[in-house]
Design an enzyme around this catalytic site. Sequence first.
Site, short mmCIF file in Angstrom:
data_model
loop_
_atom_site.label_atom_id
_atom_site.label_comp_id
_atom_site.label_asym_id
_atom_site.label_seq_id
_atom_site.Cartn_x
_atom_site.Cartn_y
_atom_site.Cartn_z
N SER A 180 0.69 -1.28 -0.22
CA SER A 180 -0.02 -0.02 -0.08
C SER A 180 0.85 1.28 -0.01
O SER A 180 1.73 1.57 -0.81
CB SER A 180 -0.88 0.00 1.28
OG SER A 180 -2.07 0.88 0.93
N ASP A 228 -8.62 -4.68 -6.24
CA ASP A 228 -8.24 -3.71 -4.79
C ASP A 228 -9.01 -2.54 -4.95
O ASP A 228 -9.00 -1.86 -5.82
CB ASP A 228 -6.68 -3.50 -5.04
CG ASP A 228 -5.95 -3.04 -3.73
OD1 ASP A 228 -6.52 -2.08 -3.02
OD2 ASP A 228 -4.89 -3.45 -3.59
N HIS A 255 -7.29 -5.90 -0.80
CA HIS A 255 -6.29 -4.87 -0.71
C HIS A 255 -5.12 -5.65 -0.79
O HIS A 255 -4.61 -6.44 0.36
CB HIS A 255 -6.41 -3.95 0.54
CG HIS A 255 -5.28 -2.92 0.34
ND1 HIS A 255 -5.03 -2.34 -0.69
CD2 HIS A 255 -4.49 -2.20 1.21
CE1 HIS A 255 -4.17 -1.20 -0.57
NE2 HIS A 255 -4.17 -1.38 0.71
#
Length: 513
Positions: free
Chosen positions: A226, A452, A482
Amino acid sequence: MPNPARLRAALTATALLLTSALAGCGEDGGDEDLTAQKLGWEDCPAPSASEGGGTAPSPLPDGDPWQCATMKAPRDWADPEGDTIEIALIRAAASGAPDRRIGSLVFNFGGPGGSGVSTLPAFGEDYTALRTRYDLVSFDPRGVGRSAGVTCENDQQLDAYFQQDMTPDDTAERAALLDNTEKFNAACEKHSGTMLPHVRTTDAARDMDLMRQVLGDPKLHYFGISYGTELGGVYAHLFPKNVGRAVFDAVVDPTQTPEQGALGQARGFQLALDNFAEDCTSQAGGCPVGDTPQDVQDRIAALLKRLEATPLPGVFPRVLTQSAATNGIAQSLYSKDFWEYLTEGLEQAYDGDGRILMLLSDSMNGRSANGEYSNIAAANAAINCSDDRPRYSADQVEAKVPEFRAASPLFGDFLAWSMVSCADWAVPGAADRPDVAAAGSAPILVVGNTGDPATPYEGARRMATALGKGVGVELTYRGQGHGAYGSKNTCVREAVDGYLLDGKVPTAGTVCS
């Protein structure tokens, strides 16, 4: 009905996005060579409240302990011989034969604002194979947790802040949102003003290169997830020759402005909600929250509309507001494993009970069961607002709401209005977008997930391209949630492990399903 304690534990263990003093600030840096410092590894204490609280990490499956230490770093990298701060570290020593050890593998799990010290042990078993040849290492980036953690409002103020209407429909609601945002930002400056200019991603990247040297590694081997992919990209730009084997998973698009990123997230969360609704209504036993995918979404929209006027009982004494429910739904879309909680939370809410959706929202906001908050909200604001140059006024946001609403009827307003959060931040932002060009770097494996919600799939290709020819190597995972490695997909695991453990670079364009 799920057990709330089990739900809370599951969220703590799997969420990637998870009021301390300025620890170490003001120490005399003097003429000390920080690259020569020795780390005093000891058994880890329980995470601090600012790291999310809880108990000390349990030993690893083979009985080895998690070890913690602190590393000194310059508070201001423009004055490397000035005052220092302390960066909190955690590691699990490599489990394999010493002659097979490659070095340290440094993790950043995202946010920005997530505590690596509290997160790595929660995921430790996922990286058992990687531990055979690496010490697994993570850290609280500067401004986070024990690393000179930024503080803003107290727990009671944060309870009220997260209960507010974050999607204003009239002048009064708009004024209230702006006033609350200004108060939050002013609290950050009051309590952490000396740190706010020094929490940019470029500062954290320089900390990582110091960390590399202190850990004794000639190259930085890195696993970024991320926001950790943005941090990794900035590191590669600043120190291309120091990049070892690196993997970026759940990739931030480095080509977008904050506005473009927020709009992309609106589309991403809408796609994830579409996929949830499709999955629920395709079950043989039927979907308890809607007869068709559109019915699922219509019922959610109707619930949110009712909550604006009449909140539901939540986690006593708080109530489930429209904002908290929207936040909780978004949290549940971070992993397909959370979909069962979304289903049950919606069922409860339709029956007048908002507890599960509020627990989901609390997890997103870093609130523990005892009412204490980690500093993820404060750190997230501080890092984002220090990084991002654009500032958006309420008038600019209001003009953009229709475009956001078209991208996502459910999440559009919420994400559009989030753009006012830096409007009156005390420190100017550094750039419109991060520079990740890394000519001369070793290959970096860039893994994008087609489902995602938070870092939409398109960002992976743009990151691979921006890193430069011969550097970014894209791999696609056709999945949900995610990130990709955490899905335990065999194809993804073999590609990532093959590169990190054996140096085998996958063929660019590889697709895993």
